[in-house]
Design a protein around this motif. Structure first.
Motif, PDB file in Angstrom:
ATOM      1  N   SER A  92       2.255   6.645 -13.106  1.00 21.79           N
ATOM      2  CA  SER A  92       3.697   6.494 -12.929  1.00 21.79           C
ATOM      3  C   SER A  92       4.300   6.302 -14.315  1.00 21.79           C
ATOM      4  N   TRP A  93       4.919   7.356 -14.816  1.00 26.46           N
ATOM      5  CA  TRP A  93       5.476   7.369 -16.167  1.00 26.46           C
ATOM      6  C   TRP A  93       6.617   6.352 -16.272  1.00 26.46           C
ATOM      7  N   ASP A  94       6.615   5.534 -17.329  1.00 25.76           N
ATOM      8  CA  ASP A  94       7.679   4.552 -17.566  1.00 25.76           C
ATOM      9  C   ASP A  94       7.893   3.694 -16.314  1.00 25.76           C
ATOM     10  N   ASP A  95       6.806   3.168 -15.774  1.00 25.67           N
ATOM     11  CA  ASP A  95       6.822   2.460 -14.492  1.00 25.67           C
ATOM     12  C   ASP A  95       7.690   1.194 -14.546  1.00 25.67           C
ATOM     13  N   PRO A  96       8.323   0.823 -13.413  1.00 22.91           N
ATOM     14  CA  PRO A  96       9.156  -0.390 -13.390  1.00 22.91           C
ATOM     15  C   PRO A  96       8.403  -1.654 -13.821  1.00 22.91           C
ATOM     16  N   ALA A  97       7.099  -1.739 -13.549  1.00 16.88           N
ATOM     17  CA  ALA A  97       6.337  -2.925 -13.948  1.00 16.88           C
ATOM     18  C   ALA A  97       6.276  -3.055 -15.463  1.00 16.88           C
ATOM     19  N   THR A  98       6.231  -1.921 -16.174  1.00 17.49           N
ATOM     20  CA  THR A  98       6.223  -1.992 -17.638  1.00 17.49           C
ATOM     21  C   THR A  98       7.585  -2.408 -18.162  1.00 17.49           C
ATOM     22  N   ARG A  99       8.630  -1.979 -17.501  1.00 13.85           N
ATOM     23  CA  ARG A  99       9.977  -2.400 -17.895  1.00 13.85           C
ATOM     24  C   ARG A  99      10.142  -3.908 -17.701  1.00 13.85           C
ATOM     25  N   GLY A 133       3.137   3.853 -19.012  1.00 15.66           N
ATOM     26  CA  GLY A 133       3.190   3.954 -17.556  1.00 15.66           C
ATOM     27  C   GLY A 133       2.216   3.001 -16.900  1.00 15.66           C
ATOM     28  N   ARG A 134       1.876   3.324 -15.661  1.00 18.16           N
ATOM     29  CA  ARG A 134       0.962   2.496 -14.880  1.00 18.16           C
ATOM     30  C   ARG A 134       0.125   3.402 -13.988  1.00 18.16           C
TER      31      ARG A 134
END
Length: 648
Positions: free
Chosen positions: A336-343, A451-452
């Motif tokens: 998952s590119w640029d995943d919400p968890a990384t944000r 991502g994730r």
């Protein structure tokens, strides 16, 4: 400590009658108290141990901390308690707020990585224990090093960055300019320098260091001094190989020549295999890194000059590995590119660690800039076109791979966070230096997010086909020299795949294969011109970023410690809730003036739906919390516990 209300002495054996209640009470000196039970706790072995690793959620009793209602079975007693003598008074340690801890130089000391003045500062500075400390590592507050080099090259922009190498428990790891004493739950592999390492007999002190304590590191006399003219912590050199000290029970073998070279990793692989087949006396463990191999002995007395000479001779015999052909599976993983968890992790970092980092607020844009790419889409294409070769396992916990693209034209280079994050979501994917990592579990981290993905560790299952498995169990997915490629999925689809993985309903696609080092060398030769052009553009962008950092004062920034604020006076009718840690309030989720009802055995903070996180060194109490929230409770109402979320 008491049994049925009757006090019992510390450091002495005592009998607990059946049906009795044992109360440990408040720890008054140090950070932790220990209760030793004859026969131990009867729980299944996991990876050869009965210990609990709560961050990984495995081992011990259900892989977690104990809760009310748990029932623990005891192992068979070997001898009666009255046959066990009390610990002699002279052997009982003095536990206070100021500590002296014995260390040895190495593996990364002066003049290669630190200046001589830096190392002397480490050994003469009273460090303060940071509140953001736990069993993974004890963060220290102290002076910033001057550093002996400008940057880490392919390993990252900051001079603390190195090609990922095995760590020892007790290593003083500099994550950027922040020193961390690595704990027993810390990573086994990582990309930061370690100037000194705590001696094995001194490591127990790590478990008693509390926030605000003062730590003085004291250099111990090594059993094997450095040769005349050698760098600090260097035990020997031969044929381009260097033997570095890691405490008094481990050594690190690596090439003197710097840089990322897959042929060097292949050479380490051959050496690793040779030592497994013919282990030296006292060998306890072998941990390969990107370009190094850690050899750990059971006891410091096993690290003899004869053993060291034998290691160096064997390493020197492994002259090259051009003919090496290794098993190399192709593993396709979703991302998952640029995943919400990384944000979310970036937002937490900005709120609680640092809000002016040049790689934030979007790590992917930083990766684009530092690699000289035209757009974020170029980062995306480069990542998804790449085939990443797994060079190490255990980087930031639980079978986490450290991998680099086989094709150097896909080799995105970044720097690592300074200081490191305190929280990273499980299976986030990041790039640090020239390496990609999948975080095996929640925890600290320093790689730039892209991502994730799905899990690389399954605590409930065993992946077959690896003789490194302990007790028939191998919960890690990936192997050395596996090749990872990515395919994109949306964030919601990733969550579904992660749930299916946990339920045993889905596994990634894996195809067996091999990797020939000779064929790879030929590929590099055939594409040498394009590879050189890519690296030239990359180096130019890297240099431009370094100049921006110089202009912005990034390399000379000094962070002044925040002075703890005095507790505010309580409003009339409010009750104070004492917190036994340094913390501040992250957010208050009640309206001002709202009345909060408090039931029996319910914490006021929990009833208020208040979240707290250890984010800044404020006072060690939250006396004014209720007044700040406008809550009104009567004096004497029960305040039993405080529900918190503490950043690791």
């Amino acid at each position: 400590m008491s049994v049925d209300g009757e006090p019992v002495a510390m450091w002495e054996p005592f009998v607990i009658p059946a049906g009795s209640t044992v109360e440990v009470g408040q720890v008054e000196a140090g950070l932790r108290a220990y209760l030793l039970l004859e026969g131990g706790i009867d729980v299944p072995d996991y990876l050869g141990s009965k210990a609990t690793f709560s961050l990984g959620r495995f081992g011990g009793h259900a892989g977690r901390a104990l809760v009310i209602g748990d029932v623990l079975a005891l192992g068979e007693a070997v001898q009666p308690a009255d046959a066990v003598a009390p610990v002699p008074s002279e052997a009982r340690p003095s536990i206070g707020r100021t500590w002296e801890i014995g260390v040895l130089d190495g593996p990364h000391s002066a003049p290669d990585f630190f200046t001589p003045d830096d190392v002397e500062a480490v050994l003469s500075t009273p460090y303060e224990v940071h509140f953001n400390s736990d069993r993974t590592g004890v963060r220290l507050v102290g002076p910033k090093p001057q550093w002996a080099r400008q940057d880490g090259g392919e390993a990252g922009l900051h001079p603390s960055n190195i090609h990922d190498t095995p760590y020892s428990v007790g290593g003083m790891d500099f994550t950027g300019d922040t020193p961390v004493l690595l704990g027993p739950d810390g990573p086994s592999l990582g990309g930061f320098v370690t100037p000194v390492t705590i001696a094995k007999g001194e490591r127990w002190r790590l478990g008693q260091l509390a926030p605000g304590d003062t730590v003085n590191l004291v250099r111990l006399e090594p059993a094997h001094p450095e040769p005349v003219g050698a760098a600090r912590g260097v035990l020997a050199e031969r044929d381009g190989l260097v033997l570095r000290r890691q405490g008094d029970d481990s050594v690190l073998i690596e090439p003197r020549r710097a840089g990322l070279d897959l042929m060097l990793r292949a050479r380490i692989h051959v050496l690793h295999r040779a030592l497994r087949e013919n282990p030296p006396a006292g060998l306890r463990d072998l941990t390969p890194g990107i370009r190094s191999l850690q050899v750990t002995f059971s006891e410091p007395s096993d690290v003899t000059r004869e053993a060291l000479d034998g290691l160096l001779a064997l390493a020197a015999d492994v002259a090259d590995a051009e003919d090496l052909v290794v098993p190399s599976r192709h593993v396709r993983l979703p991302m998952s590119w640029d995943d919400p968890a990384t944000r979310e992790a970036i937002a937490r970092y900005e709120a609680g660690v640092r809000d002016d980092a040049p790689w934030n607020p979007w790590n992917i844009e930083f990766i684009r800039r530092v690699n000289g790419l035209d757009s974020v889409d170029d980062v995306y294409r480069t990542l998804f076109d790449a085939e990443y070769l797994v060079l190490g396992l255990g980087d930031v916990y639980l079978g986490a791979p450290v991998a680099t693209p086989l094709d150097p034209r896909h080799r995105l280079v970044t720097t690592k966070y300074n200081p490191a994050r305190t929280w990273t979501a499980e299976n986030s994917v990041g790039i640090g230096g020239a390496y990609l990592c999948i975080y095996g579990m929640e925890g600290p981290g320093g790689y730039q997010f892209v991502g994730r993905t799905t899990q690389v560790w399954d605590r409930w299952a065993s992946f077959a086909g690896d003789d490194r498995a302990v007790d028939g169990t191998r919960p890690w997915l990936l192997d050395f020299f596996d090749r990872i490629s990515w395919y994109p999925v949306e964030a919601d689809e990733l969550l579904r795949l992660r749930a299916d993985f946990t339920a045993g309903l889905w596994r990634p696609e894996i195809v067996d294969g091999t990797l020939s080092m000779r064929e790879h060398a030929a590929f590099l030769d055939d594409n040498a011109e394009e590879i050189a052009a890519f690296r030239s553009t990359q180096r130019a962008a890297f240099g431009e970023e370094r100049e921006r950092w110089h202009a912005a004062g990034e390399f000379t920034r000094v962070v002044e410690p925040v002075v703890a604020a005095a507790p505010a006076a309580l409003a009339e009718g409010c009750v104070g809730a004492e917190a036994p840690f340094a913390a501040n309030v992250w957010k208050v989720l009640v309206a001002e003036g709202e009345r909060v009802e408090v039931g029996d055995a319910v914490a006021v903070l929990e009833a208020m739906k208040m979240e707290t996180r250890v984010l800044a060194p404020h006072a060690g109490t939250v006396d004014a919390v209720l007044a700040a929230a406008g809550a009104t409770v009567a004096p004497g109402d029960p305040i039993v516990a405080i529900r918190t979320e503490v950043a690791a």
